[in-house]
Motif scaffolding. Structure first.
Motif, PDB file in Angstrom:
ATOM      1  N   CYS A 242     -67.710  13.971  26.550  1.00 42.44           N
ATOM      2  CA  CYS A 242     -68.482  12.680  25.164  1.00 42.44           C
ATOM      3  C   CYS A 242     -67.773  12.437  24.206  1.00 42.44           C
ATOM      4  O   CYS A 242     -67.758  13.261  23.895  1.00 42.44           O
ATOM      5  CB  CYS A 242     -69.977  12.940  25.783  1.00 42.44           C
ATOM      6  SG  CYS A 242     -70.829  12.101  24.571  1.00 42.44           S
ATOM      7  N   CYS A 244     -69.174  11.805  21.532  1.00 43.62           N
ATOM      8  CA  CYS A 244     -70.325  12.262  20.276  1.00 43.62           C
ATOM      9  C   CYS A 244     -70.165  12.813  19.592  1.00 43.62           C
ATOM     10  O   CYS A 244     -69.472  14.270  20.096  1.00 43.62           O
ATOM     11  CB  CYS A 244     -71.948  12.079  21.100  1.00 43.62           C
ATOM     12  SG  CYS A 244     -71.791  13.857  21.642  1.00 43.62           S
ATOM     13  N   ARG A 248     -71.120  10.524  13.567  1.00 43.43           N
ATOM     14  CA  ARG A 248     -71.058   9.325  14.917  1.00 43.43           C
ATOM     15  C   ARG A 248     -72.425   9.741  14.986  1.00 43.43           C
ATOM     16  O   ARG A 248     -73.269   8.290  14.999  1.00 43.43           O
ATOM     17  CB  ARG A 248     -70.323   9.783  15.889  1.00 43.43           C
ATOM     18  CG  ARG A 248     -69.180   9.125  16.454  1.00 43.43           C
ATOM     19  CD  ARG A 248     -68.614   9.813  17.457  1.00 43.43           C
ATOM     20  NE  ARG A 248     -66.862   9.000  17.835  1.00 43.43           N
ATOM     21  CZ  ARG A 248     -67.033   8.002  18.646  1.00 43.43           C
ATOM     22  NH1 ARG A 248     -67.601   8.101  20.040  1.00 43.43           N
ATOM     23  NH2 ARG A 248     -65.737   7.573  18.731  1.00 43.43           N
ATOM     24  N   ILE A 249     -72.910  11.166  15.039  1.00 45.98           N
ATOM     25  CA  ILE A 249     -74.983  10.648  14.809  1.00 45.98           C
ATOM     26  C   ILE A 249     -75.200   9.389  13.799  1.00 45.98           C
ATOM     27  O   ILE A 249     -76.039   9.138  13.271  1.00 45.98           O
ATOM     28  CB  ILE A 249     -75.859  12.526  15.489  1.00 45.98           C
ATOM     29  CG1 ILE A 249     -75.214  12.113  16.752  1.00 45.98           C
ATOM     30  CG2 ILE A 249     -76.871  11.883  14.663  1.00 45.98           C
ATOM     31  CD1 ILE A 249     -76.118  11.351  18.041  1.00 45.98           C
ATOM     32  N   THR A 274     -80.616  12.820  20.230  1.00 43.43           N
ATOM     33  CA  THR A 274     -79.736  12.997  21.692  1.00 43.43           C
ATOM     34  C   THR A 274     -78.475  11.946  21.957  1.00 43.43           C
ATOM     35  O   THR A 274     -79.341  10.651  21.780  1.00 43.43           O
ATOM     36  CB  THR A 274     -81.314  13.416  22.548  1.00 43.43           C
ATOM     37  OG1 THR A 274     -81.983  14.296  21.990  1.00 43.43           O
ATOM     38  CG2 THR A 274     -80.195  13.965  24.408  1.00 43.43           C
ATOM     39  N   CYS A 275     -77.845  12.765  22.155  1.00 44.03           N
ATOM     40  CA  CYS A 275     -77.024  11.546  22.754  1.00 44.03           C
ATOM     41  C   CYS A 275     -77.204  10.949  24.141  1.00 44.03           C
ATOM     42  O   CYS A 275     -77.442  11.814  25.269  1.00 44.03           O
ATOM     43  CB  CYS A 275     -75.448  12.089  23.054  1.00 44.03           C
ATOM     44  SG  CYS A 275     -74.355  11.354  23.855  1.00 44.03           S
ATOM     45  N   TYR A 282     -79.134  17.228  18.614  1.00 44.70           N
ATOM     46  CA  TYR A 282     -78.162  17.091  17.105  1.00 44.70           C
ATOM     47  C   TYR A 282     -79.557  17.267  16.299  1.00 44.70           C
ATOM     48  O   TYR A 282     -80.770  16.380  16.121  1.00 44.70           O
ATOM     49  CB  TYR A 282     -77.306  16.063  16.589  1.00 44.70           C
ATOM     50  CG  TYR A 282     -76.317  15.554  17.602  1.00 44.70           C
ATOM     51  CD1 TYR A 282     -74.622  16.487  17.088  1.00 44.70           C
ATOM     52  CD2 TYR A 282     -76.017  15.314  18.596  1.00 44.70           C
ATOM     53  CE1 TYR A 282     -73.799  16.066  17.332  1.00 44.70           C
ATOM     54  CE2 TYR A 282     -74.998  15.166  19.436  1.00 44.70           C
ATOM     55  CZ  TYR A 282     -74.332  15.662  19.114  1.00 44.70           C
ATOM     56  OH  TYR A 282     -72.691  15.464  19.630  1.00 44.70           O
ATOM     57  N   HIS A 313     -74.220   6.665  19.860  1.00 41.83           N
ATOM     58  CA  HIS A 313     -73.099   7.854  19.784  1.00 41.83           C
ATOM     59  C   HIS A 313     -72.227   7.736  18.825  1.00 41.83           C
ATOM     60  O   HIS A 313     -71.498   7.170  18.275  1.00 41.83           O
ATOM     61  CB  HIS A 313     -72.192   8.121  21.240  1.00 41.83           C
ATOM     62  CG  HIS A 313     -72.190   7.012  21.827  1.00 41.83           C
ATOM     63  ND1 HIS A 313     -70.045   6.835  21.248  1.00 41.83           N
ATOM     64  CD2 HIS A 313     -71.786   5.786  21.959  1.00 41.83           C
ATOM     65  CE1 HIS A 313     -70.126   5.189  21.675  1.00 41.83           C
ATOM     66  NE2 HIS A 313     -70.936   4.811  22.101  1.00 41.83           N
TER      67      HIS A 313
END
Ligand SMILES: [Zn+2]
Length: 313
Positions: A242, A244, A248-249, A274-275, A282, A313
Protein backbone atom coordinates in the motif's frame (compact mmCIF):
# COMPACT_ATOMS: atom_id res chain seq x y z
CA UNK A 1 7.62 -25.59 -24.76
CA UNK A 2 10.62 -23.71 -23.51
CA UNK A 3 10.38 -22.50 -19.95
CA UNK A 4 12.50 -19.97 -18.16
CA UNK A 5 15.07 -21.66 -15.91
CA UNK A 6 14.49 -21.86 -12.19
CA UNK A 7 10.74 -21.43 -12.37
CA UNK A 8 9.47 -20.62 -8.91
CA UNK A 9 6.33 -21.99 -7.32
CA UNK A 10 3.08 -21.01 -9.01
CA UNK A 11 2.27 -18.37 -6.42
CA UNK A 12 2.19 -14.60 -6.33
CA UNK A 13 3.57 -14.31 -9.82
CA UNK A 14 2.75 -13.05 -13.25
CA UNK A 15 4.09 -15.10 -16.13
CA UNK A 16 3.94 -13.75 -19.66
CA UNK A 17 4.20 -16.06 -22.65
CA UNK A 18 4.07 -16.05 -26.43
CA UNK A 19 3.02 -18.69 -28.91
CA UNK A 20 6.08 -18.91 -31.13
CA UNK A 21 5.57 -18.27 -34.85
CA UNK A 22 2.01 -17.01 -34.32
CA UNK A 23 0.47 -13.70 -33.31
CA UNK A 24 -0.79 -15.00 -29.98
CA UNK A 25 0.50 -13.86 -26.61
CA UNK A 26 -0.73 -14.11 -23.07
CA UNK A 27 -0.13 -14.04 -19.37
CA UNK A 28 -0.92 -16.11 -16.31
CA UNK A 29 -1.53 -14.50 -12.93
CA UNK A 30 -1.35 -16.48 -9.73
CA UNK A 31 -2.10 -14.66 -6.51
CA UNK A 32 -1.94 -16.67 -3.33
CA UNK A 33 -0.38 -15.05 -0.25
CA UNK A 34 -0.85 -11.54 -1.58
CA UNK A 35 -4.52 -12.23 -2.39
CA UNK A 36 -5.14 -13.54 1.12
CA UNK A 37 -3.29 -10.60 2.69
CA UNK A 38 -5.25 -8.03 0.68
CA UNK A 39 -8.59 -9.67 1.44
CA UNK A 40 -7.66 -9.91 5.14
CA UNK A 41 -7.52 -6.10 5.45
CA UNK A 42 -11.30 -5.90 5.73
CA UNK A 43 -14.13 -8.26 6.73
CA UNK A 44 -15.46 -8.51 3.19
CA UNK A 45 -18.67 -10.49 2.60
CA UNK A 46 -18.00 -13.80 0.80
CA UNK A 47 -19.42 -12.65 -2.56
CA UNK A 48 -17.33 -9.49 -2.47
CA UNK A 49 -14.21 -11.50 -1.55
CA UNK A 50 -14.63 -13.60 -4.68
CA UNK A 51 -15.20 -10.61 -6.95
CA UNK A 52 -12.23 -8.74 -5.46
CA UNK A 53 -10.01 -11.81 -5.85
CA UNK A 54 -10.99 -12.08 -9.53
CA UNK A 55 -10.42 -8.37 -10.06
CA UNK A 56 -6.97 -8.63 -8.45
CA UNK A 57 -6.01 -11.35 -10.93
CA UNK A 58 -7.58 -9.31 -13.75
CA UNK A 59 -5.68 -6.18 -12.71
CA UNK A 60 -2.38 -8.07 -12.71
CA UNK A 61 -3.17 -9.45 -16.19
CA UNK A 62 -4.10 -5.99 -17.50
CA UNK A 63 -0.96 -4.50 -15.95
CA UNK A 64 1.08 -7.10 -17.84
CA UNK A 65 -0.01 -5.44 -21.08
CA UNK A 66 1.07 -1.92 -20.05
CA UNK A 67 4.16 -0.27 -21.36
CA UNK A 68 4.47 2.54 -18.84
CA UNK A 69 5.69 2.85 -15.29
CA UNK A 70 2.36 3.73 -13.74
CA UNK A 71 -0.69 2.26 -12.11
CA UNK A 72 -3.77 0.50 -13.31
CA UNK A 73 -6.88 1.22 -11.27
CA UNK A 74 -10.10 -0.76 -11.59
CA UNK A 75 -12.97 1.06 -9.93
CA UNK A 76 -16.61 0.10 -9.57
CA UNK A 77 -19.37 2.56 -8.72
CA UNK A 78 -22.71 0.94 -8.09
CA UNK A 79 -25.99 1.51 -6.34
CA UNK A 80 -26.47 -2.07 -5.17
CA UNK A 81 -25.07 -4.06 -2.24
CA UNK A 82 -21.56 -2.93 -3.22
CA UNK A 83 -21.37 0.85 -3.56
CA UNK A 84 -17.73 1.14 -4.47
CA UNK A 85 -14.67 -0.98 -4.97
CA UNK A 86 -11.15 -0.19 -6.07
CA UNK A 87 -8.37 -2.54 -7.13
CA UNK A 88 -4.96 -1.17 -8.00
CA UNK A 89 -1.89 -2.73 -9.58
CA UNK A 90 1.27 -0.81 -10.38
CA UNK A 91 4.08 -1.59 -12.80
CA UNK A 92 5.99 -3.43 -10.04
CA UNK A 93 2.92 -5.66 -9.54
CA UNK A 94 2.16 -4.15 -6.14
CA UNK A 95 -1.54 -4.77 -5.55
CA UNK A 96 -4.09 -3.40 -3.13
CA UNK A 97 -7.87 -3.16 -2.89
CA UNK A 98 -10.71 -1.67 -0.94
CA UNK A 99 -14.52 -1.61 -1.09
CA UNK A 100 -17.63 -0.22 0.55
CA UNK A 101 -20.74 -2.33 0.89
CA UNK A 102 -24.18 -2.40 2.46
CA UNK A 103 -25.27 -4.81 5.16
CA UNK A 104 -27.35 -6.82 2.68
CA UNK A 105 -24.14 -7.84 0.87
CA UNK A 106 -23.30 -10.04 3.86
CA UNK A 107 -26.11 -12.51 3.20
CA UNK A 108 -25.62 -12.90 -0.55
CA UNK A 109 -24.39 -16.29 -1.82
CA UNK A 110 -20.63 -16.41 -2.36
CA UNK A 111 -21.17 -16.95 -6.07
CA UNK A 112 -23.13 -13.69 -6.57
CA UNK A 113 -21.72 -11.98 -9.64
CA UNK A 114 -20.33 -8.48 -9.98
CA UNK A 115 -23.33 -7.08 -11.87
CA UNK A 116 -25.70 -8.20 -9.10
CA UNK A 117 -23.40 -6.79 -6.41
CA UNK A 118 -23.28 -3.47 -8.25
CA UNK A 119 -27.08 -3.17 -8.57
CA UNK A 120 -28.66 -1.31 -11.45
CA UNK A 121 -26.82 -1.90 -14.72
CA UNK A 122 -28.05 1.50 -15.90
CA UNK A 123 -26.21 3.35 -13.15
CA UNK A 124 -23.27 1.05 -12.39
CA UNK A 125 -19.98 1.40 -14.16
CA UNK A 126 -16.61 -0.27 -14.08
CA UNK A 127 -13.85 2.22 -14.84
CA UNK A 128 -10.36 1.11 -15.80
CA UNK A 129 -7.86 3.93 -15.39
CA UNK A 130 -4.27 3.94 -16.56
CA UNK A 131 -2.27 6.48 -14.57
CA UNK A 132 1.22 6.91 -16.06
CA UNK A 133 2.51 8.64 -12.85
CA UNK A 134 5.08 10.50 -14.95
CA UNK A 135 2.94 13.50 -15.78
CA UNK A 136 1.42 11.88 -18.85
CA UNK A 137 -2.34 12.00 -19.38
CA UNK A 138 -4.68 9.65 -17.57
CA UNK A 139 -6.53 7.21 -19.76
CA UNK A 140 -9.87 5.87 -18.63
CA UNK A 141 -12.07 3.22 -20.19
CA UNK A 142 -15.62 2.75 -18.94
CA UNK A 143 -17.31 -0.63 -19.12
CA UNK A 144 -21.04 -1.04 -18.55
CA UNK A 145 -22.06 -3.97 -16.37
CA UNK A 146 -24.27 -5.71 -18.90
CA UNK A 147 -22.07 -8.79 -18.62
CA UNK A 148 -22.22 -10.51 -15.28
CA UNK A 149 -18.75 -11.99 -14.93
CA UNK A 150 -15.51 -10.11 -14.29
CA UNK A 151 -13.76 -12.11 -17.02
CA UNK A 152 -16.36 -11.14 -19.65
CA UNK A 153 -16.18 -7.49 -18.61
CA UNK A 154 -12.40 -7.42 -18.91
CA UNK A 155 -12.59 -9.15 -22.30
CA UNK A 156 -15.10 -6.52 -23.39
CA UNK A 157 -12.82 -3.74 -22.20
CA UNK A 158 -9.81 -5.13 -24.07
CA UNK A 159 -11.79 -5.71 -27.24
CA UNK A 160 -13.48 -2.29 -27.31
CA UNK A 161 -10.99 0.07 -25.63
CA UNK A 162 -7.74 -1.58 -26.58
CA UNK A 163 -9.10 -3.15 -29.76
CA UNK A 164 -7.23 -6.36 -29.12
CA UNK A 165 -9.14 -9.61 -29.40
CA UNK A 166 -8.73 -11.31 -26.03
CA UNK A 167 -9.83 -14.21 -23.88
CA UNK A 168 -9.82 -13.94 -20.11
CA UNK A 169 -10.34 -16.81 -17.68
CA UNK A 170 -10.45 -16.07 -13.95
CA UNK A 171 -10.75 -18.42 -11.01
CA UNK A 172 -10.85 -18.07 -7.26
CA UNK A 173 -11.64 -20.22 -4.25
CA UNK A 174 -12.19 -17.13 -2.12
CA UNK A 175 -8.57 -17.07 -0.91
CA UNK A 176 -6.47 -17.47 -4.02
CA UNK A 177 -6.95 -16.00 -7.47
CA UNK A 178 -5.68 -17.16 -10.82
CA UNK A 179 -6.15 -15.75 -14.25
CA UNK A 180 -5.28 -16.41 -17.86
CA UNK A 181 -5.14 -13.75 -20.54
CA UNK A 182 -4.83 -14.70 -24.19
CA UNK A 183 -4.50 -12.03 -26.87
CA UNK A 184 -4.28 -11.92 -30.59
CA UNK A 185 -1.59 -9.41 -31.47
CA UNK A 186 -2.63 -6.44 -33.57
CA UNK A 187 -1.93 -6.76 -37.28
CA UNK A 188 -2.09 -10.55 -37.26
CA UNK A 189 -2.67 -11.97 -40.72
CA UNK A 190 -5.02 -14.61 -42.01
CA UNK A 191 -2.39 -17.29 -41.40
CA UNK A 192 -2.76 -16.68 -37.68
CA UNK A 193 -6.52 -17.18 -37.68
CA UNK A 194 -6.38 -20.92 -37.15
CA UNK A 195 -3.84 -20.69 -34.33
CA UNK A 196 -5.94 -18.04 -32.59
CA UNK A 197 -9.18 -19.98 -32.99
CA UNK A 198 -7.62 -23.11 -31.47
CA UNK A 199 -6.00 -21.19 -28.61
CA UNK A 200 -9.13 -19.15 -27.89
CA UNK A 201 -11.30 -22.27 -27.86
CA UNK A 202 -8.91 -23.99 -25.45
CA UNK A 203 -8.95 -20.95 -23.18
CA UNK A 204 -12.74 -20.79 -23.26
CA UNK A 205 -12.92 -24.46 -22.28
CA UNK A 206 -10.66 -23.95 -19.28
CA UNK A 207 -12.40 -24.42 -15.93
CA UNK A 208 -11.78 -22.81 -12.55
CA UNK A 209 -10.41 -26.12 -11.30
CA UNK A 210 -7.98 -26.27 -14.24
CA UNK A 211 -6.51 -22.95 -13.16
CA UNK A 212 -6.61 -23.47 -9.41
CA UNK A 213 -5.26 -27.01 -9.43
CA UNK A 214 -2.45 -26.50 -11.95
CA UNK A 215 0.98 -27.06 -10.36
CA UNK A 216 2.62 -24.32 -12.41
CA UNK A 217 2.45 -22.17 -15.54
CA UNK A 218 4.36 -24.60 -17.74
CA UNK A 219 2.15 -27.54 -16.75
CA UNK A 220 -1.02 -25.52 -17.26
CA UNK A 221 -0.06 -24.21 -20.67
CA UNK A 222 1.31 -27.57 -21.78
CA UNK A 223 -1.90 -29.35 -20.81
CA UNK A 224 -4.28 -26.92 -22.49
CA UNK A 225 -2.30 -25.86 -25.54
CA UNK A 226 -0.49 -29.12 -26.33
CA UNK A 227 0.15 -28.31 -29.99
CA UNK A 228 1.54 -24.85 -29.39
CA UNK A 229 5.22 -23.96 -29.18
CA UNK A 230 5.07 -21.69 -26.15
CA UNK A 231 7.87 -19.50 -24.83
CA UNK A 232 7.33 -18.72 -21.18
CA UNK A 233 9.13 -15.67 -19.82
CA UNK A 234 10.65 -15.36 -16.38
CA UNK A 235 7.80 -14.86 -13.90
CA UNK A 236 7.59 -11.56 -12.06
CA UNK A 237 6.61 -11.49 -8.40
CA UNK A 238 3.30 -9.93 -7.44
CA UNK A 239 2.82 -8.62 -3.92
CA UNK A 240 0.56 -6.68 -1.61
CA UNK A 241 1.80 -3.17 -0.94
CA UNK A 242 0.00 0.00 0.00
CA UNK A 243 1.37 3.40 -0.94
CA UNK A 244 -0.15 5.14 2.05
CA UNK A 245 2.12 7.27 4.23
CA UNK A 246 1.96 10.04 6.80
CA UNK A 247 2.61 12.51 4.00
CA UNK A 248 -0.33 11.24 1.94
CA UNK A 249 -2.63 11.20 4.96
CA UNK A 250 -1.52 14.79 5.61
CA UNK A 251 -2.38 15.73 2.04
CA UNK A 252 -5.82 14.16 2.45
CA UNK A 253 -6.40 16.15 5.63
CA UNK A 254 -5.40 19.33 3.82
CA UNK A 255 -8.08 18.58 1.23
CA UNK A 256 -10.55 18.05 4.04
CA UNK A 257 -9.89 21.63 5.09
CA UNK A 258 -8.67 23.46 8.13
CA UNK A 259 -12.16 24.10 9.51
CA UNK A 260 -12.96 20.39 9.44
CA UNK A 261 -9.63 19.45 11.03
CA UNK A 262 -10.02 22.16 13.69
CA UNK A 263 -13.46 20.73 14.45
CA UNK A 264 -12.01 17.23 14.94
CA UNK A 265 -9.23 18.64 17.16
CA UNK A 266 -11.76 20.52 19.29
CA UNK A 267 -13.70 17.30 19.82
CA UNK A 268 -10.94 14.74 20.14
CA UNK A 269 -7.70 16.63 20.73
CA UNK A 270 -6.05 14.74 17.88
CA UNK A 271 -6.86 13.55 14.38
CA UNK A 272 -7.12 9.88 13.59
CA UNK A 273 -7.25 8.59 10.04
CA UNK A 274 -7.36 5.07 8.67
CA UNK A 275 -6.07 4.04 5.26
CA UNK A 276 -9.08 2.62 3.48
CA UNK A 277 -6.89 0.16 1.56
CA UNK A 278 -4.59 -1.44 4.12
CA UNK A 279 -6.45 -0.36 7.27
CA UNK A 280 -3.33 1.19 8.78
CA UNK A 281 -4.16 3.71 11.49
CA UNK A 282 -2.57 7.13 11.52
CA UNK A 283 -2.80 9.55 14.42
CA UNK A 284 -1.75 13.19 14.24
CA UNK A 285 -1.28 15.24 17.39
CA UNK A 286 -2.88 18.67 17.49
CA UNK A 287 0.50 20.24 16.72
CA UNK A 288 1.05 17.91 13.73
CA UNK A 289 -2.44 18.57 12.41
CA UNK A 290 -2.12 22.35 12.75
CA UNK A 291 1.27 22.24 11.05
CA UNK A 292 -0.50 20.96 7.91
CA UNK A 293 -2.08 24.39 7.54
CA UNK A 294 0.88 26.43 8.75
CA UNK A 295 1.34 28.03 5.34
CA UNK A 296 -2.32 29.02 5.11
CA UNK A 297 -3.76 30.16 8.44
CA UNK A 298 -7.25 30.93 7.10
CA UNK A 299 -9.76 28.79 8.96
CA UNK A 300 -11.51 27.84 5.71
CA UNK A 301 -8.37 26.90 3.80
CA UNK A 302 -8.85 23.82 1.66
CA UNK A 303 -12.03 22.09 0.62
CA UNK A 304 -14.72 21.54 3.19
CA UNK A 305 -16.26 18.44 1.68
CA UNK A 306 -14.78 15.11 2.62
CA UNK A 307 -13.82 13.07 -0.43
CA UNK A 308 -16.29 10.35 -1.24
CA UNK A 309 -15.38 7.04 0.31
CA UNK A 310 -13.36 8.44 3.19
CA UNK A 311 -9.88 9.79 3.25
CA UNK A 312 -7.81 9.06 0.21
CA UNK A 313 -4.41 7.60 0.88
ZN1 LIG B 1 -2.53 1.91 3.25
Amino acid sequence: MTAAPGLPRFADALSRFVFEHTAVRGALASLDVCCRDILACHAYPPALRRVLAELLAAAALLASTLKFNGSLIVQLRGDGPVRMLVVECDAALALRATAQWRDDAESLPATTDLATLAGSTARSRLAITLDPKDGGPLYQGIVGLEAASVATLIEHYLTTSEQIESRVVLATDGDRARGLLLQRLPGAGAADDAAWEIAAAAASAMTSADLLDAPGPAALLGAHFPAADIRLFEPRAAHFACGCSETRIGNALRLLGRAEVDGILAEQGRVGATCEFCNRQYTLTAAQARALFADDPRPDAGLRAAPAGGLPH
